[in-house]
Design an enzyme around this catalytic site. Sequence first.
Site, short mmCIF file in Angstrom:
data_model
loop_
_atom_site.label_atom_id
_atom_site.label_comp_id
_atom_site.label_asym_id
_atom_site.label_seq_id
_atom_site.Cartn_x
_atom_site.Cartn_y
_atom_site.Cartn_z
CD GLU A 228 12.78 0.00 -0.90
OE1 GLU A 228 13.04 -0.97 -1.62
OE2 GLU A 228 12.04 0.98 -1.77
N GLY B 124 12.86 -4.42 -4.09
CA GLY B 124 13.01 -2.87 -3.91
C GLY B 124 14.52 -2.72 -3.75
CD GLU C 230 23.55 -0.69 10.52
OE1 GLU C 230 22.52 -0.30 10.07
OE2 GLU C 230 24.47 0.17 10.80
CB THR D 161 8.74 7.32 -0.31
OG1 THR D 161 9.76 7.13 0.36
CG2 THR D 161 9.13 7.86 -1.56
N PRO E 74 6.25 4.40 13.68
CG PRO E 74 5.07 6.33 14.56
CD PRO E 74 5.04 5.16 13.94
N1 CAA Z 1 10.68 -13.54 1.21
C1 CAA Z 1 9.53 -14.23 1.77
N2 CAA Z 1 9.56 -14.66 3.08
C2 CAA Z 1 10.54 -14.27 4.03
C3 CAA Z 1 11.66 -13.29 3.51
C4 CAA Z 1 11.75 -12.88 2.12
N3 CAA Z 1 12.66 -12.07 1.76
N4 CAA Z 1 12.25 -13.05 4.82
C5 CAA Z 1 11.61 -13.65 5.55
N5 CAA Z 1 10.60 -14.23 5.27
C6 CAA Z 1 9.83 -15.11 6.15
C7 CAA Z 1 10.50 -15.96 7.00
O1 CAA Z 1 10.84 -17.18 6.06
C8 CAA Z 1 9.58 -16.34 8.18
O2 CAA Z 1 8.65 -17.27 7.67
P1 CAA Z 1 7.93 -18.35 8.55
O3 CAA Z 1 7.40 -17.70 9.86
O4 CAA Z 1 7.22 -19.21 7.77
O5 CAA Z 1 9.28 -19.25 9.14
C9 CAA Z 1 9.08 -14.82 8.41
O6 CAA Z 1 8.84 -14.35 7.03
C10 CAA Z 1 9.68 -14.13 9.50
O7 CAA Z 1 10.87 -14.15 8.98
P2 CAA Z 1 12.03 -13.60 10.12
O8 CAA Z 1 12.14 -14.72 11.22
O9 CAA Z 1 13.30 -13.70 9.34
O10 CAA Z 1 11.57 -12.18 10.48
P3 CAA Z 1 12.61 -11.19 11.37
O11 CAA Z 1 11.22 -10.53 12.37
O12 CAA Z 1 13.59 -11.61 12.33
O13 CAA Z 1 12.81 -10.18 10.49
C11 CAA Z 1 14.23 -8.82 8.92
C12 CAA Z 1 13.79 -10.01 9.56
C13 CAA Z 1 15.23 -9.14 7.77
C14 CAA Z 1 15.11 -8.07 9.93
C15 CAA Z 1 13.11 -7.95 8.76
O14 CAA Z 1 12.36 -7.47 9.74
C16 CAA Z 1 13.49 -6.68 7.53
O15 CAA Z 1 13.90 -6.91 6.51
N6 CAA Z 1 13.47 -5.44 8.41
C17 CAA Z 1 13.80 -4.21 7.61
C18 CAA Z 1 12.46 -3.86 7.08
C19 CAA Z 1 12.64 -2.65 5.84
O16 CAA Z 1 13.45 -2.81 4.94
N7 CAA Z 1 11.87 -1.66 6.00
C20 CAA Z 1 11.96 -0.65 5.00
C21 CAA Z 1 10.76 -0.01 4.80
S1 CAA Z 1 10.07 0.74 3.26
C22 CAA Z 1 11.09 2.10 3.44
O17 CAA Z 1 12.23 2.42 3.59
C23 CAA Z 1 10.03 3.65 3.18
C24 CAA Z 1 10.05 3.65 1.68
O18 CAA Z 1 8.90 4.39 1.47
C25 CAA Z 1 11.25 3.69 0.80
#
Ligand code: CAA
Length: 400
Positions: A364, A243, A368, A157, A127
């Site tokens: 997913e 995904g 933004e 989902t 949440p």
């Molecule tokens: N693969 C591997 N590692 C990754 C990565 C990737 N794609 N992206 C980031 N990382 C790593 C980074 O390298 C970093 O590693 P270190 O600590 O070693 O440096 C660590 O993860 C943290 O990365 P960020 O600093 O980039 O993290 P952030 O907090 O700034 O977040 C973000 C980045 C891209 C905004 C991320 O939070 C994000 O993708 N948010 C969206 C979440 C999302 O998609 N949720 C959907 C949920 S599922 C759903 O929708 C429901 C369903 O049932 C379908």
Amino acid sequence: MDFRLSPDHQQVRDMIRDLATSEFAPHAAAWDHDRILPTAALAQLAELGFYGLLVPEEHGGVGYDALAYAIALEELARVSAALSVMISVHNSVCCWPLVTYGTDEQKARFLPLLTAGTLGAFSLSEPGAGSDAASLSCAARLDGDHYVLNGTKNWVTNGAQAGVIVLFARTDPDPAVGPRGITAFLVTPDLPGFSVGKHEDKMGLRASDTVELALQDCRVPVANRLGAEGQGFKIAMSTLDGGRIGIGAQSLGIAGAAFAEAVKYADTRVTFGKKLHEHQPVAFLIAEMERRVAGARLLVHRAAWKKMNGLPHRIDASMAKLYASEAATFVTHRAIQIHGGYGYVKEYPVERYYRDARVTEIYEGASEIQRIVIARELVAAAAAAQLDAAPATHPTETAS
Ligand code: CAA
């Protein structure tokens, strides 16, 4: 460069298009209208191997490559986006991380169940933590040979039907640790302290079930931890890289269906003495819709191609999802416009496509978030290129 699908990929497309059109299309509107979970269709898909699309054959799956998989999701979504998201979540964000990060014992325990017809789910959001996934607060405290989980997860989902849920919780409560305090778990609904909460009443994808999950002193065996402690966020992010290609493909299916309906209607309906598409504003709309669908297909297929060839694809997955989901929103919106009042009522399927398309820009990773991922990747690549170019002129390198 060859833009044609291979004969194998064409066969996948034709086979699934026939199946979806003959078996599922007649029911899709009723599933949506009455919020019916399509259990018979899911059983049929399980029988045909759709529950193991991304699972290698040695683990009981059919081992599709990423492009065949994207084509499969597109074809299902063309008929029922709800059905496609259930299959997408099961494969992309449950089976895939299990295959990629699971131990041999975990694969042996869970993959036969998943490929045989037990649905899988993925539970990252809470949440208070959606786009900012690293701020999740669900706690996992080690207690002997179990972790004790407490918290609420949402937007899950398949969450009420799933036999296995890849779920993320915080093993290190120190906020300074951030994403490195997150760990992935394989949670099963039989575990004490696990319960399903609210079922969401959604605008679209109404035949797929999206729920809240409650974890109250839920005891998860250490043997169910996926990957190492603290590796969870990277598992979540790399899982979402795949995904997102799937959601791009789903968007493509919805957009393609809406486009086909719009063209059919524009070629039938007569106003002011000529067919709709003979009016220039409608002709322009048709061209613009196809431009976006075709562009989306190129991006989705390129991202899938990179993934299946083991190439970095994070930026490609985000661009594919971003472009295809926005194309789906645009195309479904304009498909209604072309239908006029008929587009606004349930007699025609375009209003369902419009409602289904909307969430592709949200789940997913919202549009933004995709833009953030793309920009960060570009800046990092530019910085790396500068570093590559820098050593020869760097003062410490040239001093001697
Ligand atoms: N693969 C591997 N590692 C990754 C990565 C990737 N794609 N992206 C980031 N990382 C790593 C980074 O390298 C970093 O590693 P270190 O600590 O070693 O440096 C660590 O993860 C943290 O990365 P960020 O600093 O980039 O993290 P952030 O907090 O700034 O977040 C973000 C980045 C891209 C905004 C991320 O939070 C994000 O993708 N948010 C969206 C979440 C999302 O998609 N949720 C959907 C949920 S599922 C759903 O929708 C429901 C369903 O049932 C379908």
